[in-house]
Design a protein around this motif. Structure first.
Motif, PDB file in Angstrom:
ATOM      1  N   THR A 117      -1.759  -3.571   0.264  1.00  0.00           N
ATOM      2  CA  THR A 117      -2.156  -3.228  -0.609  1.00  0.00           C
ATOM      3  C   THR A 117      -2.315  -3.862  -1.957  1.00  0.00           C
ATOM      4  OG1 THR A 117      -2.857  -1.273   0.517  1.00  0.00           O
ATOM      5  CG2 THR A 117      -4.423  -1.581  -1.386  1.00  0.00           C
ATOM      6  N   VAL A 118      -3.667  -4.067  -2.326  1.00  0.00           N
ATOM      7  CA  VAL A 118      -3.782  -5.074  -3.858  1.00  0.00           C
ATOM      8  C   VAL A 118      -4.927  -4.288  -4.573  1.00  0.00           C
ATOM      9  CG1 VAL A 118      -4.763  -7.380  -5.484  1.00  0.00           C
ATOM     10  CG2 VAL A 118      -2.987  -7.058  -3.024  1.00  0.00           C
ATOM     11  N   ILE A 119      -4.036  -4.001  -6.466  1.00  0.00           N
ATOM     12  CA  ILE A 119      -5.941  -3.228  -6.837  1.00  0.00           C
ATOM     13  C   ILE A 119      -6.456  -4.644  -7.133  1.00  0.00           C
ATOM     14  CG2 ILE A 119      -5.809  -1.879  -8.736  1.00  0.00           C
ATOM     15  CD1 ILE A 119      -4.591  -0.007  -6.139  1.00  0.00           C
ATOM     16  N   LEU A 120      -7.830  -4.047  -7.352  1.00  0.00           N
ATOM     17  CA  LEU A 120      -8.375  -5.102  -8.106  1.00  0.00           C
ATOM     18  C   LEU A 120      -9.827  -4.266  -9.419  1.00  0.00           C
ATOM     19  CD1 LEU A 120     -10.925  -6.682  -4.508  1.00  0.00           C
ATOM     20  CD2 LEU A 120      -8.459  -7.385  -6.305  1.00  0.00           C
ATOM     21  N   ASP A 121      -9.949  -5.427 -10.119  1.00  0.00           N
ATOM     22  CA  ASP A 121     -10.905  -4.725 -11.418  1.00  0.00           C
ATOM     23  C   ASP A 121     -12.208  -4.802 -10.635  1.00  0.00           C
ATOM     24  OD1 ASP A 121     -11.649  -7.423 -11.122  1.00  0.00           O
ATOM     25  OD2 ASP A 121     -10.183  -7.566 -13.203  1.00  0.00           O
ATOM     26  N   THR A 122     -13.634  -4.317 -11.188  1.00  0.00           N
ATOM     27  CA  THR A 122     -14.792  -4.373 -10.814  1.00  0.00           C
ATOM     28  C   THR A 122     -15.854  -5.445 -12.283  1.00  0.00           C
ATOM     29  OG1 THR A 122     -15.570  -2.577 -11.618  1.00  0.00           O
ATOM     30  CG2 THR A 122     -14.465  -1.815  -9.882  1.00  0.00           C
ATOM     31  N   ARG A 123     -16.370  -4.746 -11.852  1.00  0.00           N
ATOM     32  CA  ARG A 123     -17.728  -6.221 -12.917  1.00  0.00           C
ATOM     33  C   ARG A 123     -17.618  -4.759 -13.925  1.00  0.00           C
ATOM     34  NH1 ARG A 123     -22.310  -6.282  -9.987  1.00  0.00           N
ATOM     35  NH2 ARG A 123     -23.165  -7.133 -11.773  1.00  0.00           N
ATOM     36  N   ALA A 153      -2.079   3.455   3.128  1.00  0.00           N
ATOM     37  CA  ALA A 153      -1.219   3.822   4.134  1.00  0.00           C
ATOM     38  C   ALA A 153      -2.664   3.385   4.867  1.00  0.00           C
ATOM     39  CB  ALA A 153      -1.000   5.260   3.705  1.00  0.00           C
ATOM     40  N   THR A 154      -3.989   3.018   4.885  1.00  0.00           N
ATOM     41  CA  THR A 154      -5.321   3.344   6.105  1.00  0.00           C
ATOM     42  C   THR A 154      -4.934   1.739   6.481  1.00  0.00           C
ATOM     43  OG1 THR A 154      -6.224   2.466   4.513  1.00  0.00           O
ATOM     44  CG2 THR A 154      -6.039   4.939   5.040  1.00  0.00           C
ATOM     45  N   GLY A 155      -3.921   1.013   5.401  1.00  0.00           N
ATOM     46  CA  GLY A 155      -4.285  -0.900   5.765  1.00  0.00           C
ATOM     47  C   GLY A 155      -4.621  -1.174   5.365  1.00  0.00           C
ATOM     48  N   VAL A 156      -6.359  -0.689   4.600  1.00  0.00           N
ATOM     49  CA  VAL A 156      -6.979  -1.620   3.603  1.00  0.00           C
ATOM     50  C   VAL A 156      -5.556  -2.929   2.496  1.00  0.00           C
ATOM     51  CG1 VAL A 156      -8.352  -0.206   3.460  1.00  0.00           C
ATOM     52  CG2 VAL A 156      -7.057   0.129   1.929  1.00  0.00           C
ATOM     53  N   ASP A 157      -6.734  -4.004   2.597  1.00  0.00           N
ATOM     54  CA  ASP A 157      -6.117  -4.972   1.855  1.00  0.00           C
ATOM     55  C   ASP A 157      -6.220  -5.078   0.170  1.00  0.00           C
ATOM     56  OD1 ASP A 157      -6.027  -7.031   4.276  1.00  0.00           O
ATOM     57  OD2 ASP A 157      -7.493  -6.771   4.564  1.00  0.00           O
ATOM     58  N   TYR A 158      -7.511  -4.267  -0.663  1.00  0.00           N
ATOM     59  CA  TYR A 158      -7.502  -3.969  -1.121  1.00  0.00           C
ATOM     60  C   TYR A 158      -8.046  -2.296  -1.407  1.00  0.00           C
ATOM     61  CZ  TYR A 158      -8.242  -9.158  -1.521  1.00  0.00           C
ATOM     62  OH  TYR A 158      -8.107 -10.585  -0.745  1.00  0.00           O
ATOM     63  N   ILE A 159      -8.405  -2.116  -2.935  1.00  0.00           N
ATOM     64  CA  ILE A 159      -8.200  -0.900  -3.918  1.00  0.00           C
ATOM     65  C   ILE A 159      -9.417  -1.929  -4.759  1.00  0.00           C
ATOM     66  CG2 ILE A 159      -8.743   1.357  -4.414  1.00  0.00           C
ATOM     67  CD1 ILE A 159      -5.837   2.053  -2.420  1.00  0.00           C
ATOM     68  N   SER A 160     -10.556  -0.997  -4.860  1.00  0.00           N
ATOM     69  CA  SER A 160     -11.455  -1.843  -5.971  1.00  0.00           C
ATOM     70  C   SER A 160     -11.401   0.147  -7.382  1.00  0.00           C
ATOM     71  CB  SER A 160     -11.971  -2.783  -6.014  1.00  0.00           C
ATOM     72  OG  SER A 160     -13.833  -1.362  -5.339  1.00  0.00           O
TER      73      SER A 160
END
Length: 281
Positions: free
Chosen positions: A129-135, A255-262
């Motif tokens: 999983t990669v941590i993303l920012d937002t607007r 752990a759910t398998g998502v690619d990103y968390i924003s």
């Protein structure tokens, strides 16, 4: 190193900041300090963190004194401990005093964002999983805020409304459904622009997948529902988890398998890093 767009944004913001703070002149400093006097100074970390914004701080002082000598002891992205010297510099005594607050306002904010980004990125380092920012950035500061995020080790999501499609609930309602919204968008945009669809139910996940979304956002879902959604998507699209993503919850979500968390809090709830400027004796 900041790129051309980031440096352009920094220069515009610094000009505004100096006009706001200095305007017609620093009447205290200019009437107490002889113009020809030079002085040495340094910046020191007063907390542990990740540095971001050294170039911005330098630009502030260089706009006030082009003869500035700037000697960095670390670089953007480096971790520092409380007490570490970050940079030593020499300039007009007036420039050092006049530019101090403006330089620190930028530098502390940017380092605060980088430090928080590093904490969130480190929390999921054992997952894909990669941590993303937002607007959710300070208006006008987006380029600097997002530079700070990536300096801290997290990843930039879309820069603005112009570089990626994000179909949300209001868009879906107007279009008459997810499939209709995606079809309308695909007919009007270049093929290389990614399309993301916000979903809140498994039924919407299935529809977004069938419509050919590139990224499916799982908005405010519990962990069990996210796990089910990831299994349904099965790599046919990227998956982003969003909403109520606290630091304590990150590992469970990853752990759910998502690619990103924003994470909006990277930029909308900034705690400035404690950095001080001090004059050499």
């Amino acid at each position: 190193m900041m790129n051309e767009k980031e440096l352009k944004a920094a220069n515009l913001l610094i000009d505004l900041a100096l006009e706001e703070d200095v305007a017609t002149g620093d009447i205290t400093t200019d009437n107490l300090i002889p113009a020809e006097t030079r002085k040495n100074a340094y910046m020191v970390a007063k907390a542990d963190g990740v540095i971001a914004g050294l170039e911005v701080a330098e630009i502030v002082f260089r706009k006030l004194d082009q003869t500035l000598i700037w000697d960095t002891k670390v670089k953007d992205g480096d971790k520092v401990k409380s007490g570490d010297i970050i940079v030593r510099f020499e300039a007009s005594y007036r420039a050092l005093l006049t530019g101090e607050r403006t330089a620190l306002n930028f530098f502390q904010r940017m380092s605060g964002i980088a430090s928080m980004s590093a904490i969130y990125a480190d929390a999921v380092k054992d997952y894909k999983t990669v941590i993303l920012d937002t607007r959710k950035t300070l208006p006008g500061f987006r380029m600097l805020d997002k530079y700070s995020v990536k300096t801290g080790g997290a990843t930039n999501h879309r820069i603005g409304l112009f570089d990626m499609v994000m179909i949300k609930d209001n868009h879906i309602e107007v279009a008459g459904g997810i499939t209709a919204a995606v079809d309308q968008i695909k007919a009007k945009i270049p093929a290389d622009i990614k399309i993301e669809v916000e979903t809140t139910t498994i039924a919407q996940v299935k529809e977004a997948l069938g419509a050919g979304a590139d990224i499916i956002m799982l908005d405010n879902m519990d962990n069990a529902t996210m796990t089910q959604a990831v299994e349904i998507i099965n790599g046919k699209a990227k998956v982003e988890a969003s909403g109520n993503m606290t630091l304590e919850r990150l590992k469970e979500v990853a752990a759910t398998g998502v690619d990103y968390i924003s994470i909006g809090a990277l930029t909308h709830s900034v705690q400035a890093m404690d950095i001080s400027q001090r004059l050499e004796a």
